[in-house]
Scaffold this motif. Structure first.
Motif, PDB file in Angstrom:
ATOM      1  N   GLY A  91       0.797  -1.229   0.000  1.00  0.00           N
ATOM      2  CA  GLY A  91       0.000   0.000   0.000  1.00  0.00           C
ATOM      3  C   GLY A  91       0.827   1.276   0.000  1.00  0.00           C
ATOM      4  O   GLY A  91       0.276   2.362   0.112  1.00  0.00           O
ATOM      5  N   SER A 118      -5.604  -2.426  -4.729  1.00  0.00           N
ATOM      6  CA  SER A 118      -5.395  -2.558  -3.281  1.00  0.00           C
ATOM      7  C   SER A 118      -6.375  -3.543  -2.660  1.00  0.00           C
ATOM      8  O   SER A 118      -6.081  -4.134  -1.636  1.00  0.00           O
ATOM      9  N   GLN A 119      -7.533  -3.727  -3.294  1.00  0.00           N
ATOM     10  CA  GLN A 119      -8.413  -4.796  -2.821  1.00  0.00           C
ATOM     11  C   GLN A 119      -7.735  -6.151  -3.020  1.00  0.00           C
ATOM     12  O   GLN A 119      -7.849  -7.035  -2.191  1.00  0.00           O
ATOM     13  N   SER A 153      -4.591  -6.544  -0.624  1.00  0.00           N
ATOM     14  CA  SER A 153      -4.938  -6.665   0.792  1.00  0.00           C
ATOM     15  C   SER A 153      -5.705  -7.959   1.026  1.00  0.00           C
ATOM     16  O   SER A 153      -6.120  -8.241   2.141  1.00  0.00           O
ATOM     17  N   SER A 200      -8.605  -8.655   0.249  1.00  0.00           N
ATOM     18  CA  SER A 200      -9.911  -8.330   0.798  1.00  0.00           C
ATOM     19  C   SER A 200     -11.023  -8.689  -0.187  1.00  0.00           C
ATOM     20  O   SER A 200     -12.092  -9.157   0.198  1.00  0.00           O
ATOM     21  N   ARG A 254     -13.215  -7.089  -2.149  1.00  0.00           N
ATOM     22  CA  ARG A 254     -14.560  -6.513  -2.167  1.00  0.00           C
ATOM     23  C   ARG A 254     -14.640  -5.607  -3.384  1.00  0.00           C
ATOM     24  O   ARG A 254     -13.945  -4.610  -3.465  1.00  0.00           O
ATOM     25  N   LEU A 305     -17.017  -0.971  -7.693  1.00  0.00           N
ATOM     26  CA  LEU A 305     -15.726  -0.779  -8.354  1.00  0.00           C
ATOM     27  C   LEU A 305     -15.759  -1.146  -9.843  1.00  0.00           C
ATOM     28  O   LEU A 305     -14.721  -1.383 -10.449  1.00  0.00           O
ATOM     29  N   ARG A 330       2.619  -4.308   6.423  1.00  0.00           N
ATOM     30  CA  ARG A 330       1.395  -4.977   6.866  1.00  0.00           C
ATOM     31  C   ARG A 330       1.660  -5.951   8.006  1.00  0.00           C
ATOM     32  O   ARG A 330       0.738  -6.466   8.620  1.00  0.00           O
TER      33      ARG A 330
END
Ligand code: SF4
Ligand code: SF4
Ligand code: SF4
Lengths: 296, 149
Positions: free
Chosen positions: A39, A159-160, A163, A165, A167, A171, A294
């Motif tokens: 990030g 970045s999704q 990470s 993640s 989601r 988007l 991280r």
């Protein structure tokens, strides 16, 4: 200069080895930062947005984590040239991976002799776009309109992914842009960096102390090996304005038969890769300190 | 001249940073007087509300006093918050647990102040940390659902 004419010419074998070692070390450093600080570029650019967000709101600029990230990447770039872009930025590394895969596909699968290269003229023209992109974003933030563009950029999607993640609601536009950026990086090495990256545009405008220097007098007459190896088609000048476009990959330095491209610190430390590791370690330590890692 | 490009870039950088510092100085002054004013207004309003409440013998806000927990999805993790309601108003929001990236999360915490001063969850997410801050907002919304009388 007298001493330059005595400079040894590296043999083909030595050059091959030098390029190989450099490529391996660079990839290793990039991998570490890709895993540990994916990030960093996002936070650095959020610093720029945060400054203009404060101006838009009429509030004082507060030293939040994003601005510290911006200060760190900017300070690094001023001191060492765009080392951040060349070795640390996860998005740049991602671009290198895409371009590498693209090369394999083109050569192995489609039996092309050489990987496709964008004409230099086109690149030179497209470079301007990133400054427009930076100006556009800054103006939108300052006018308080940026929130309306939420999710409409490739970095949010990236970045999704990094990470873990996943989601992607809201988007859709971002995903389309992300795919377009992947295509661009497959066609042109670091195409996004050169043509579109707003953070890269900001970096290119910074004064750089530790950028690679080409000792022009020591060059082989008519040689342009460095330029041919450069993703940005640059042949560094002593003080050219477009030196800022150099993404700090050090590929030219590893390929020069005269070892005629060096950072100032290379004069102190003979072995080129030691400063690279020191710079990387320094960024890792400072980045962890301001919360970019991280794991810590 | 030697290094002319470097010098131009260096001067622009120094000027830009200088302008930003001067701006920030002025904005800070302006901001602190504004804050003082807002605080005075808030105190008066709180006093008025208290008087009204005593007159009517009824709670001022729509929430019952107490502590409520709620959670919602952040950037990388679930964010859990504890919301304290005092005199019918949200007086504190505490993060119970979250595992989002620190730099982003620290920034996202800014929405807590916005929520408390607006006494509403209809606040803007922090730009650059949208996922984390929306996570906090949604967690507060969840917590307040249980606080409604
Ligand atoms: S130009 Fe932008 S995307 Fe490319 S390496 Fe630099 S910061 Fe990263
Ligand atoms: S590769 Fe570049 S720096 Fe090296 S000798 Fe040739 S022109 Fe000069
Ligand atoms: S190859 Fe090009 S971009 Fe890479 S360091 Fe050399 S001049 Fe800079």
């Amino acid at each position: 200069m007298e001493q330059n004419s005595k400079k040894t010419v590296r043999s083909g074998e030595q050059l091959k080895k030098s390029r190989r070692t450099h490529a391996l070390v660079r990839a290793a450093v990039q991998l570490v930062f890709f895993i540990a600080m994916p990030g960093a570029f996002y936070a650095g650019f959020a610093g720029i947005k945060s400054i203009f967000g404060s101006i838009s709101a009429g509030t004082p600029i507060e030293m939040n984590g994003f601005i510290w990230a911006l200060v760190l990447v900017a300070a690094f770039t001023i001191l060492f040239g765009r080392f951040f872009c060349g070795y640390i930025c996860a998005f740049g590394s991602f671009g290198d991976l895409i371009h590498w895969i693209s090369g394999l596909v083109q050569i192995k699968l489609f039996k092309r002799k050489k990987q496709f290269e964008l004409p230099e003229k086109a690149s030179k023209f497209l470079r301007i776009l990133k400054y427009l992109n930076l100006a556009f974003i800054v103006i939108f933030v300052a006018l308080g309109l940026y929130a309306k563009l939420r999710g409409a950029n490739a970095w949010d999607v990236f970045s999704q992914l990094t990470s873990l993640s996943f989601r992607f609601d809201g988007l859709t536009v971002g995903i389309i842009l992300f795919v377009a950026v992947i295509a661009l990086m497959a066609i042109k090495e670091r195409g996004f960096c050169q043509f579109l990256c707003p953070l890269g545009a900001f970096f290119a405008l910074l004064p750089m102390l530790g950028i690679l220097r080409r000792d022009k007098d020591g060059c082989i007459k008519g040689c342009s090996i460095c330029k041919k190896n450069c993703p940005v088609d640059l042949q560094l000048e002593a003080d050219g304005f477009s030196n800022g476009e150099c993404i700090g990959c050090d590929k030219c330095a590893a390929a020069c038969p005269r070892a005629n491209l060096a950072h100032p610190e290379n004069k102190l430390i003979k072995y080129e890769l030691v400063p690279v590791l020191i710079k990387a370690a320094l960024f890792f330590a400072l980045g962890s300190l301001i919360g970019l890692c991280r794991f810590f | 001249m030697k290094n002319i490009n470097f010098i131009i870039k260096a001067i622009s950088l120094v000027l830009t940073v200088g302008v930003l510092l001067v701006y920030s100085g002025f904005a800070a002054k302006h901001h602190s007087s504004l804050k003082a004013h807002e605080q005075a207004v808030a105190e008066i309003e709180a006093h008025n509300a208290e008087v009204l409440r005593k007159l009517n013998e009824a709670p001022a806000g729509k929430y019952k006093d107490g502590e409520y927990e709620g959670s919602a999805r952040g950037f990388r993790s679930d964010i859990k918050v504890k919301v304290t309601v005092e005199n019918g108003a949200v007086s504190a929001v505490e993060i119970v647990s979250a595992d989002d990236d620190q730099a982003f999360f620290d920034r996202a915490k800014g929405v807590i102040d916005s929520i408390i001063s607006a006494q509403s969850t209809e606040v803007d997410a922090v730009s650059g940390a949208t996922f984390s801050s929306n996570g906090i907002i949604n967690a507060v919304v969840e917590a307040l659902k249980t606080a409604e009388g």
